[in-house]
Design an enzyme around this catalytic site. Structure first.
Site, PDB file in Angstrom:
ATOM      1  N   GLY A  76      24.481  -2.842  -1.946  1.00 19.31           N
ATOM      2  CA  GLY A  76      23.789  -1.570  -1.781  1.00 19.31           C
ATOM      3  C   GLY A  76      23.271  -1.396  -0.360  1.00 19.31           C
ATOM      4  CG  ASP A  77      19.592   0.589   0.184  1.00 21.18           C
ATOM      5  OD1 ASP A  77      19.518  -0.248  -0.747  1.00 21.18           O
ATOM      6  OD2 ASP A  77      18.796   1.540   0.301  1.00 21.18           O
TER       7      ASP A  77
END
Lengths: 328, 195
Positions: free
Chosen positions: A240-241
């Site tokens: 993800g981030d």
């Protein structure tokens, strides 16, 4: 049987009489060492093992035994090259002489090349041709196996690299980071700093501009992180981030905080995607291995995650250090 | 090895685009066939069927050209050399066909080749029967024999006769008529010349 007929069956034979004179030779011997007929056994043949004299009687005494012999009259022996060593066996003949039959040894290739021998130079049912065929097939297979194993090595190296690399950013992935942290924490006395980054406002970039814009942002973040750390520092995209950074031999919390602040400043510069400004920031959690008696990767990761959560809760775009007294 | 040869043949004759077409949606390894691996018969047959379309040849014509090609394609010189070990003349070479399975077995256990039976009907006239688990061995051998007859400088006519399916395998028959064993100079072959 005439010498010609014997020579057809045994093309590498020599027949000698009771006085040790050579009566006849097979056609292949004539090719290898011409003109032996009429010479004495002692001149024409040297027995290396056993070391016997070149008399008919001495050779007859060794009948049936495997001999190692060479022919001093062998042609095409280049300067510095050694003569061909033959295997030989003697059969006694009723006239007091004998028949010495020769064969090439375990590696017949050099003699074949030297004398340009062909299948016709060997007995018609001699399996030497099959033997040569096998040597050649074997060589081909070996080189094919060699190439195959090179290809497999390359494929394995590529697969190994792919298994520890995040495809989008080219950073390491979670698998690589887990293995790295485990290795590092097992090395006693090894200090390191651990930093976790979670992007802020990344979701809104994804939601408003789409995943292509999000991917562009992630690529840019990767570039920023790489540029803000030393070449040997470990940077991974965990998914993800979320990113994780490890700074080896680092005991300075203030330094890590300063690095995080610098990164935040750079992350907050708008990232261009097809004319749109993508605006993000980042929150950091930081810990040091020195805070722990025994750095356990799972414990470090959960502490750094808690610190990150605190950074998020207290307003984002900031870095929070694990409190040493809470760690220990 | 058979699949690898086919791959080489299609690429050499029709280019790598044609080969890409052949392998298109078949489970052919990304990096191409490996000569030393065995592949599933079903895959081989699919690849052959596609290769027929790509090279615009019938199944038998493809196999015959493949048999010829592996003997004459310059980078495969070692194959020709191995063939030449079978005999000092074309007739010897034919006689040695009976020994091909044992020769292959000592060199490359695991490669399945047809059983061959040679019968001399008249001087210079031979009948070869072969038995294999798939059809096409006769066509392939026809290509090999034509190439090797040239190699030995022999003028010979090689014709395929019948091909029948019996007890789970394929029996094929070839006729070989030799007109002139020394029609041309044979190509160079020396023992121990390689390497």
């Amino acid at each position: 049987m005439s010498p010609v007929e014997i020579g057809r069956l045994l093309p590498m034979m020599l027949v000698f009489d009771g006085t040790g004179l050579i009566d006849a030779v097979g056609p292949t011997i004539e090719k290898i060492a011409p003109g032996l007929v009429g010479r004495s056994l002692g001149d024409a043949v040297r027995c290396i093992h056993p070391a016997i004299e070149g008399r008919a009687g001495a050779f007859r005494a060794e009948a049936g035994r495997r001999l190692r012999v060479e022919l001093p009259g062998e042609m095409r022996v280049a300067d510095g090259a050694v003569r061909t060593v033959f295997r030989g066996v003697v059969t006694s003949l009723p006239n007091g002489g004998g028949l010495l039959d020769l064969a090439l040894g375990a590696d017949p290739m050099p003699a074949l090349r030297r004398h340009g021998l062909t299948a016709r130079d060997f007995g018609v049912i001699d399996p030497i041709v099959d033997y040569l065929y096998l040597i050649e097939a074997h060589g081909l297979l070996l080189s094919e196996f060699e190439r195959l194993s090179q290809r497999l090595d390359q494929a394995r190296a590529a697969a190994e690299a792919a298994a520890v690399t995040d495809k989008l950013t080219g950073l390491h992935n979670r698998r690589a980071m887990d293995a790295y942290l485990l290795r590092l924490s097992r090395q006693r006395g090894r200090s390191f700093g651990l930093m976790q980054l979670d992007l802020d406002y990344f979701k809104s970039v994804n939601d408003t501009l789409g995943h292509a814009a999000g991917d562009r942002v992630l690529e840019e973040v990767a570039v920023i992180l790489r540029e803000e750390v030393r070449a040997g520092d470990m940077v991974a995209r965990m998914g993800g981030d979320e990113f994780m950074l490890v700074f080896e031999d680092c005991t300075d919390a203030d330094l890590l905080l300063a690095i995080a602040e610098r990164m935040i400043a750079r992350l907050e510069r708008p990232i261009d995607w097809e004319g749109h400004d993508c605006r993000i920031s980042g929150s950091f959690g930081i810990t040091l291995s020195d805070y722990y008696d025994v750095p356990d990767p799972a414990r470090l990761l959960s502490d750094v995650d808690a610190a990150l959560y605190e950074a998020k809760r207290s307003g984002r775009a900031r870095a929070t250090l694990v409190r040493p007294d809470k760690a220990a | 090895m058979i699949c690898k040869s086919l791959e080489g043949f299609v690429i050499d004759q029709c280019g790598s685009d044609a080969w890409a077409e052949v392998r298109h949606d078949l489970p052919v390894p990304e990096t191409g066939f490996e000569a030393l691996r065995s592949y599933d018969d079903a895959l081989s047959q699919d690849v052959f069927a596609r290769a027929c379309a790509a090279t615009d040849r019938s199944h038998d014509a493809l196999l015959e050209d493949l048999g010829h090609w592996i003997c004459v394609h310059p980078p495969l010189e070692p194959v020709r050399r191995l063939m030449r070990f079978s005999g000092t003349g074309f007739v010897d070479f034919l006689y040695a066909l009976d020994e091909v399975p044992s020769r292959i077995r000592i060199a490359l256990p695991g490669l399945e080749v047809p059983d061959f039976h040679l019968l001399q009907l008249d001087p210079g006239v031979f009948r070869i029967r072969l038995h294999w688990h798939v059809p096409g061995g006769g066509a392939f051998l026809t290509g090999v024999l034509r190439a090797m007859a040239d190699d030995y400088g022999t003028l010979a006519l090689i014709e395929r006769a019948d091909c029948t399916r019996e007890d789970g395998g394929w029996h094929e028959t070839l006729h070989v008529s030799i007109f002139d064993q020394a029609h041309q100079e044979p190509r160079e072959f020396r023992l121990g010349a390689s390497g």
